[in-house]
Design a protein around this motif. Sequence first.
Motif, short mmCIF file in Angstrom:
data_model
loop_
_atom_site.label_atom_id
_atom_site.label_comp_id
_atom_site.label_asym_id
_atom_site.label_seq_id
_atom_site.Cartn_x
_atom_site.Cartn_y
_atom_site.Cartn_z
N THR A 229 -5.65 -22.52 -42.97
CA THR A 229 -5.09 -21.21 -42.66
C THR A 229 -3.57 -21.25 -42.75
OG1 THR A 229 -6.93 -20.61 -41.22
CG2 THR A 229 -4.87 -19.42 -40.89
N THR A 230 -2.98 -22.30 -42.21
CA THR A 230 -1.53 -22.44 -42.25
C THR A 230 -1.04 -22.60 -43.69
OG1 THR A 230 -1.53 -23.46 -40.06
CG2 THR A 230 0.43 -23.78 -41.40
N ALA A 231 -1.79 -23.33 -44.51
CA ALA A 231 -1.43 -23.47 -45.92
C ALA A 231 -1.41 -22.10 -46.60
CB ALA A 231 -2.41 -24.40 -46.63
N ARG A 232 -2.42 -21.28 -46.31
CA ARG A 232 -2.45 -19.93 -46.89
C ARG A 232 -1.30 -19.08 -46.37
NH1 ARG A 232 -8.10 -20.85 -46.22
NH2 ARG A 232 -8.11 -19.80 -44.20
N ASP A 233 -0.96 -19.26 -45.09
CA ASP A 233 0.18 -18.52 -44.53
C ASP A 233 1.47 -18.87 -45.27
OD1 ASP A 233 -1.41 -17.31 -42.61
OD2 ASP A 233 -0.92 -18.76 -41.04
N PHE A 234 1.69 -20.16 -45.51
CA PHE A 234 2.89 -20.58 -46.23
C PHE A 234 2.89 -20.03 -47.66
CE2 PHE A 234 3.28 -24.46 -43.30
CZ PHE A 234 4.35 -23.92 -42.61
N ALA A 235 1.75 -20.09 -48.32
CA ALA A 235 1.67 -19.60 -49.70
C ALA A 235 1.94 -18.10 -49.78
CB ALA A 235 0.29 -19.92 -50.29
N LYS A 236 1.39 -17.35 -48.82
CA LYS A 236 1.62 -15.90 -48.80
C LYS A 236 3.08 -15.60 -48.51
CE LYS A 236 0.21 -11.58 -46.58
NZ LYS A 236 -0.66 -10.96 -45.55
N ALA A 237 3.68 -16.34 -47.58
CA ALA A 237 5.08 -16.13 -47.24
C ALA A 237 5.97 -16.42 -48.45
CB ALA A 237 5.48 -17.01 -46.06
#
Length: 247
Positions: A229-237
């Motif tokens: 989830t955190t990886a996806r958060d970073f990618a979206k950011a």
Amino acid sequence: MSTSASNLGSSSIRSSRTGFVGMAGSGRPSRPGQLDSAIVDQLSGGMDPQEINEVSHVSAASLLDKVHHTTDPEVVNRIVTLVDREGVDIVAELWSDAPADSLPGTLWRLYLLRTWMRRQGDAISRLWRIGEPTDTAASAIAGVDAAPNAADMARTADSILSGAFTGDFAVALGRAAAFCEVIARGLAATTPTFDRAPQAAQHVQAAQRAGQAGKAQAAARKTANSLMTTARDFAKAAQLWRQGKLE
């Protein structure tokens, strides 16, 4: 030797208020030196949630802008080591409630990723070697060499956070995302298993082991899911930053 969530303490990552579970273990400082004193005074006295939201966005943008416009390595070092020197509590009070797709929420996760990597370097380096047994694009993106050790994890952690402030912010977020994905894979690969059909004479001990293994499995899955989830958060950011929409 396998590495489970229990080996990583309670320092998993999650997209909630604390960002990383249990990272706020240090004592509360009087005030962090890089935060405006008036802001800290307001925080200690209690602020309206809307005001906290506004201050979190302004402070994150100001901090990032300040470092982007300096050539003084001491300034960069003070910002990167902010949590080390001042503790996490007041910074958490300011940024941890910010959404993952906001600038303060993203900076909060970057700071906590660095802290986690430095505190749990041995366990995380083992998970990296399991999740990335041979070099792939993830190694190149994250900037991690083959068979890293704890010292390599610490250097990578500093490099990702300092790169966010001094280089291309989206590139730093891409590195953080790739890193989290590899660690999540490594953790998933080390999830413990147990014998589901024990011999009758060993059923008590086997049941106990099964219960312990089951808890470890659940903890490992939770941590791995949180990392993804955190990886996806970073990618979206990173995508929002490139579009000029990360505020």
